[in-house]
Motif scaffolding. Structure first.
Motif, PDB file in Angstrom:
ATOM      1  N   LEU A  17     134.690 -39.692  85.541  1.00  0.00           N
ATOM      2  CA  LEU A  17     134.358 -38.911  84.489  1.00  0.00           C
ATOM      3  C   LEU A  17     134.254 -39.551  83.167  1.00  0.00           C
ATOM      4  N   VAL A  18     135.475 -40.421  83.135  1.00  0.00           N
ATOM      5  CA  VAL A  18     135.588 -41.253  81.725  1.00  0.00           C
ATOM      6  C   VAL A  18     134.711 -42.418  81.763  1.00  0.00           C
ATOM      7  N   CYS A  19     133.965 -42.687  82.800  1.00  0.00           N
ATOM      8  CA  CYS A  19     132.979 -43.963  82.739  1.00  0.00           C
ATOM      9  C   CYS A  19     131.558 -43.448  83.039  1.00  0.00           C
ATOM     10  N   VAL A  20     131.113 -42.519  82.384  1.00  0.00           N
ATOM     11  CA  VAL A  20     129.776 -42.121  82.700  1.00  0.00           C
ATOM     12  C   VAL A  20     129.030 -42.229  81.379  1.00  0.00           C
ATOM     13  N   ASN A  21     127.497 -42.184  81.287  1.00  0.00           N
ATOM     14  CA  ASN A  21     126.839 -42.028  80.412  1.00  0.00           C
ATOM     15  C   ASN A  21     126.353 -40.658  80.050  1.00  0.00           C
ATOM     16  N   GLU A  22     125.879 -40.260  79.003  1.00  0.00           N
ATOM     17  CA  GLU A  22     125.655 -38.734  78.570  1.00  0.00           C
ATOM     18  C   GLU A  22     124.669 -38.047  79.451  1.00  0.00           C
ATOM     19  N   THR A  23     123.739 -38.512  80.053  1.00  0.00           N
ATOM     20  CA  THR A  23     122.689 -38.048  80.752  1.00  0.00           C
ATOM     21  C   THR A  23     123.298 -37.606  82.275  1.00  0.00           C
ATOM     22  N   THR A  24     124.461 -37.778  82.518  1.00  0.00           N
ATOM     23  CA  THR A  24     125.001 -37.661  83.892  1.00  0.00           C
ATOM     24  C   THR A  24     126.183 -36.581  83.418  1.00  0.00           C
ATOM     25  N   LEU A  25     126.538 -36.253  82.580  1.00  0.00           N
ATOM     26  CA  LEU A  25     127.627 -35.450  82.145  1.00  0.00           C
ATOM     27  C   LEU A  25     127.487 -34.103  82.997  1.00  0.00           C
ATOM     28  N   ASP A  26     126.443 -33.447  82.976  1.00  0.00           N
ATOM     29  CA  ASP A  26     126.357 -32.049  83.262  1.00  0.00           C
ATOM     30  C   ASP A  26     126.540 -32.137  84.797  1.00  0.00           C
ATOM     31  N   HIS A  27     126.203 -33.131  85.587  1.00  0.00           N
ATOM     32  CA  HIS A  27     126.338 -33.094  87.110  1.00  0.00           C
ATOM     33  C   HIS A  27     127.738 -33.369  87.241  1.00  0.00           C
ATOM     34  N   LYS A  28     128.376 -34.289  86.558  1.00  0.00           N
ATOM     35  CA  LYS A  28     129.605 -34.593  86.603  1.00  0.00           C
ATOM     36  C   LYS A  28     130.790 -33.536  86.328  1.00  0.00           C
ATOM     37  N   TYR A  29     130.282 -32.471  85.311  1.00  0.00           N
ATOM     38  CA  TYR A  29     130.784 -31.237  84.989  1.00  0.00           C
ATOM     39  C   TYR A  29     130.812 -30.336  86.377  1.00  0.00           C
ATOM     40  N   ASN A  30     129.793 -30.263  86.729  1.00  0.00           N
ATOM     41  CA  ASN A  30     129.602 -29.415  87.858  1.00  0.00           C
ATOM     42  C   ASN A  30     130.456 -29.721  89.142  1.00  0.00           C
ATOM     43  N   LEU A  31     130.655 -30.932  89.350  1.00  0.00           N
ATOM     44  CA  LEU A  31     131.351 -31.576  90.351  1.00  0.00           C
ATOM     45  C   LEU A  31     132.744 -31.300  90.311  1.00  0.00           C
ATOM     46  N   LEU A  32     133.134 -31.576  89.086  1.00  0.00           N
ATOM     47  CA  LEU A  32     134.578 -31.328  88.475  1.00  0.00           C
ATOM     48  C   LEU A  32     134.900 -30.039  88.770  1.00  0.00           C
ATOM     49  N   ASN A  33     133.969 -28.955  88.312  1.00  0.00           N
ATOM     50  CA  ASN A  33     134.518 -27.598  88.350  1.00  0.00           C
ATOM     51  C   ASN A  33     134.529 -27.190  89.654  1.00  0.00           C
ATOM     52  N   ARG A  34     133.646 -27.629  90.456  1.00  0.00           N
ATOM     53  CA  ARG A  34     133.581 -27.252  91.855  1.00  0.00           C
ATOM     54  C   ARG A  34     135.034 -27.537  92.582  1.00  0.00           C
ATOM     55  N   GLN A  35     135.242 -28.992  92.275  1.00  0.00           N
ATOM     56  CA  GLN A  35     136.643 -29.392  92.887  1.00  0.00           C
ATOM     57  C   GLN A  35     137.727 -28.643  92.256  1.00  0.00           C
ATOM     58  N   TYR A  36     137.712 -28.142  90.948  1.00  0.00           N
ATOM     59  CA  TYR A  36     138.840 -27.208  90.604  1.00  0.00           C
ATOM     60  C   TYR A  36     138.895 -26.017  91.295  1.00  0.00           C
ATOM     61  N   GLN A  37     137.594 -25.346  91.715  1.00  0.00           N
ATOM     62  CA  GLN A  37     137.614 -23.942  92.371  1.00  0.00           C
ATOM     63  C   GLN A  37     138.469 -24.244  93.874  1.00  0.00           C
ATOM     64  N   PHE A  38     137.810 -25.501  94.611  1.00  0.00           N
ATOM     65  CA  PHE A  38     138.448 -25.894  95.814  1.00  0.00           C
ATOM     66  C   PHE A  38     140.063 -26.144  95.732  1.00  0.00           C
ATOM     67  N   CYS A  39     140.599 -26.798  94.512  1.00  0.00           N
ATOM     68  CA  CYS A  39     141.918 -26.626  94.387  1.00  0.00           C
ATOM     69  C   CYS A  39     142.770 -25.351  94.455  1.00  0.00           C
ATOM     70  N   CYS A  40     142.101 -24.693  93.568  1.00  0.00           N
ATOM     71  CA  CYS A  40     142.551 -23.223  93.369  1.00  0.00           C
ATOM     72  C   CYS A  40     142.772 -22.434  94.676  1.00  0.00           C
ATOM     73  N   ALA A  41     141.795 -22.531  95.539  1.00  0.00           N
ATOM     74  CA  ALA A  41     141.753 -21.814  96.943  1.00  0.00           C
ATOM     75  C   ALA A  41     142.723 -22.383  97.704  1.00  0.00           C
ATOM     76  N   LYS A  42     142.712 -23.574  97.830  1.00  0.00           N
ATOM     77  CA  LYS A  42     143.797 -24.419  98.621  1.00  0.00           C
ATOM     78  C   LYS A  42     145.063 -23.873  98.315  1.00  0.00           C
ATOM     79  N   SER A  43     145.368 -23.944  97.011  1.00  0.00           N
ATOM     80  CA  SER A  43     146.769 -23.648  96.348  1.00  0.00           C
ATOM     81  C   SER A  43     147.121 -22.544  96.768  1.00  0.00           C
ATOM     82  N   ASP A  44     146.446 -21.489  96.470  1.00  0.00           N
ATOM     83  CA  ASP A  44     146.492 -20.258  96.947  1.00  0.00           C
ATOM     84  C   ASP A  44     146.991 -19.874  98.319  1.00  0.00           C
ATOM     85  N   SER A  45     146.244 -20.638  99.303  1.00  0.00           N
ATOM     86  CA  SER A  45     146.450 -20.606 100.812  1.00  0.00           C
ATOM     87  C   SER A  45     147.865 -21.225 100.952  1.00  0.00           C
TER      88      SER A  45
END
Length: 219
Positions: free
Chosen positions: A64-92
């Motif tokens: 994420l810290v090495c991207v240009n502005e045009t790909t930020l939205d895509h990177k955010y979506n990927l990171l947010n999805r990863q956060y949701q995955f981590c939450c689900a696995k942690s609850d388990s």
């Protein structure tokens, strides 16, 4: 006061239900020892899956810290999805730790009460020693699991902060401002992964020892 009464009733009924479940499973030849081993193995699997999700998240932070502005939205979506995955696995993982605690409590209580049923002193002494070893191994395992579990929530909270900030500030300046925080959370995730790997090793050893105790009393 009313809440305390409700909690007591709920805990009482939960124990009754668990006892009935254990009895039903034992009637088909699945003893508490086997249930403990199964829960620990499942917790190991959950820890591995959670570790893998956090490793993926760590890589996404690095990217994420090495991207240009045009790909930020895509990177955010990927990171947010990863956060949701981590939450689900942690609850388990947390749910599986609670399951281990519950069935182990029932196992050790039954084991100790059945020591009085022995007529052979040597067998009773041997079984009592095995119970002591099993309890020591269990205590070490649970401490390790709880230590790993305790590291999860602070990392998730920091992870959520980063995701929210990105959601509200999708621009290159925001990435630059968060660069230091990304480094910090990366260190936290690395430490969490190490704790999980130590716990996985501890759990594997616990299962091996418990499985090798051939003279473990059971009904």
């Amino acid at each position: 006061m009313a809440q305390k009464v409700l909690n007591f009733i709920s805990n009482f009924l939960s124990k009754k239900i668990r006892t009935a479940i254990y009895s039903a499973r034992e009637s088909i030849g699945e003893h508490k020892r086997d249930i403990v081993v199964t829960h620990v193995e499942q917790a190991c699997l959950g820890l591995r899956e959670t570790r893998d999700e956090f490793e993926d998240a760590l890589q996404r932070f690095k990217n994420l810290v090495c991207v240009n502005e045009t790909t930020l939205d895509h990177k955010y979506n990927l990171l947010n999805r990863q956060y949701q995955f981590c939450c689900a696995k942690s609850d388990s993982v947390s749910n599986r730790i609670r399951a281990i605690e519950q069935v182990s409590e029932a196992l050790f209580k039954e084991w100790e009460s059945e020591l009085n049923e022995y007529t052979n002193r040597n067998l009773r002494a041997h079984s009592k020693q095995q119970l002591k070893v099993a309890r020591q191994n269990y205590a070490r395992l649970i401490r390790s699991m709880q230590k790993a579990e305790a590291k999860i929530q602070p990392v998730l909270s920091a992870f959520k902060d980063q995701v929210l900030y990105l959601k509200h500030n999708l621009n290159a300046q925001a990435i630059a401002a968060l660069r230091h925080e990304f480094i910090e959370i990366g260190i936290d995730i690395s430490q969490l992964i190490n704790a999980m790997e130590q716990t996985i090793a501890e759990a594997s050893q616990f299962v091996a020892v418990l499985t090798d105790q051939k003279a473990l009393p059971s009904r």
